[in-house]
Design a protein around this motif. Structure first.
Motif, PDB file in Angstrom:
ATOM      1  N   LEU A   1       0.839  -1.202   0.000  1.00  0.00           N
ATOM      2  CA  LEU A   1       0.000   0.000   0.000  1.00  0.00           C
ATOM      3  C   LEU A   1       0.875   1.253   0.000  1.00  0.00           C
ATOM      4  O   LEU A   1       0.609   2.204  -0.739  1.00  0.00           O
ATOM      5  CB  LEU A   1      -0.952   0.007   1.196  1.00  0.00           C
TER       6      LEU A   1
ATOM      7  N   LEU B   1       1.006   4.039  -3.036  1.00  0.00           N
ATOM      8  CA  LEU B   1       0.849   5.487  -2.846  1.00  0.00           C
ATOM      9  C   LEU B   1       2.077   6.235  -3.359  1.00  0.00           C
ATOM     10  O   LEU B   1       1.954   7.300  -3.964  1.00  0.00           O
ATOM     11  CB  LEU B   1       0.575   5.804  -1.378  1.00  0.00           C
TER      12      LEU B   1
ATOM     13  N   ILE C   1      -2.224   5.555   8.235  1.00  0.00           N
ATOM     14  CA  ILE C   1      -3.205   4.722   7.532  1.00  0.00           C
ATOM     15  C   ILE C   1      -3.267   3.406   8.284  1.00  0.00           C
ATOM     16  O   ILE C   1      -2.253   2.699   8.398  1.00  0.00           O
ATOM     17  CB  ILE C   1      -2.815   4.488   6.062  1.00  0.00           C
TER      18      ILE C   1
ATOM     19  N   VAL D   1      -9.048   2.423   7.728  1.00  0.00           N
ATOM     20  CA  VAL D   1      -9.496   1.436   6.756  1.00  0.00           C
ATOM     21  C   VAL D   1     -10.452   0.483   7.465  1.00  0.00           C
ATOM     22  O   VAL D   1     -10.048  -0.277   8.330  1.00  0.00           O
ATOM     23  CB  VAL D   1      -8.299   0.674   6.143  1.00  0.00           C
TER      24      VAL D   1
ATOM     25  N   PHE E   1      -8.214   1.654  -2.809  1.00  0.00           N
ATOM     26  CA  PHE E   1      -7.465   2.913  -2.673  1.00  0.00           C
ATOM     27  C   PHE E   1      -7.343   3.630  -4.010  1.00  0.00           C
ATOM     28  O   PHE E   1      -7.457   4.852  -4.065  1.00  0.00           O
ATOM     29  CB  PHE E   1      -6.094   2.670  -2.033  1.00  0.00           C
ATOM     30  N   ARG E   2      -7.135   2.907  -5.089  1.00  0.00           N
ATOM     31  CA  ARG E   2      -7.048   3.522  -6.413  1.00  0.00           C
ATOM     32  C   ARG E   2      -8.354   4.252  -6.731  1.00  0.00           C
ATOM     33  O   ARG E   2      -8.348   5.390  -7.189  1.00  0.00           O
ATOM     34  CB  ARG E   2      -6.759   2.470  -7.484  1.00  0.00           C
TER      35      ARG E   2
ATOM     36  N   TRP F   1      -8.787   7.302  -3.899  1.00  0.00           N
ATOM     37  CA  TRP F   1      -7.658   8.092  -3.435  1.00  0.00           C
ATOM     38  C   TRP F   1      -7.883   9.599  -3.560  1.00  0.00           C
ATOM     39  O   TRP F   1      -7.602  10.353  -2.631  1.00  0.00           O
ATOM     40  CB  TRP F   1      -6.355   7.674  -4.102  1.00  0.00           C
TER      41      TRP F   1
ATOM     42  N   ILE G   1     -10.188  10.761  -0.830  1.00  0.00           N
ATOM     43  CA  ILE G   1      -9.511  10.706   0.469  1.00  0.00           C
ATOM     44  C   ILE G   1      -8.604  11.922   0.633  1.00  0.00           C
ATOM     45  O   ILE G   1      -8.645  12.616   1.657  1.00  0.00           O
ATOM     46  CB  ILE G   1      -8.700   9.390   0.600  1.00  0.00           C
TER      47      ILE G   1
ATOM     48  N   VAL H   1     -12.279   4.706   5.201  1.00  0.00           N
ATOM     49  CA  VAL H   1     -12.340   3.983   3.938  1.00  0.00           C
ATOM     50  C   VAL H   1     -13.168   2.743   4.203  1.00  0.00           C
ATOM     51  O   VAL H   1     -12.774   1.883   4.977  1.00  0.00           O
ATOM     52  CB  VAL H   1     -10.925   3.611   3.430  1.00  0.00           C
TER      53      VAL H   1
END
Length: 109
Positions: free
Chosen positions: A13, A17, A52, A74, A88-89, A92, A95, A108
């Protein structure tokens, strides 16, 4: 913003990022893999990192603290690394917008 990924989440992860141009590390990279929540909290607060995490202890700690780092919480169940990265993609930009708008906790789900 700088992001530190907690131990319950994969180092992939942080790498994902970073591939988006973010400054992101895993607790393993910071020498905090075996650290307790308080040490990670202090590291994030003192160095301006966003945590995170899947750990609800950070959310609780923020609710009773005067000073606290920003947190991405999360709240998805167990899933594959690929599924996590897809989530996340997909989310993102939202966020980041929430954090940039001043949110200190972004969930999330």
């Amino acid at each position: 913003m700088r992001f530190v990924v907690d131990a319950q989440l994969p180092p992939a992860l942080a790498r994902f990022l970073a591939s988006l141009g973010e400054e992101a590390i895993h607790v393993l990279d910071a020498g905090l893999l075996e650290a307790d929540d308080g040490e990670i909290w202090s590291f994030a607060l003192e160095n301006d990192w966003v945590i995170i995490t899947k750990d609800d202890d950070f959310q609780f700690r923020a609710s009773v603290s005067k000073l606290y780092p920003k947190i991405i919480w999360v709240r998805i169940g167990n899933c594959s690394k690929q599924k996590l990265l897809e989530i996340f993609r997909k989310h993102w930009e939202t966020i980041k917008q929430e954090l940039e708008a001043g949110a200190f906790l972004v969930e999330v789900v």
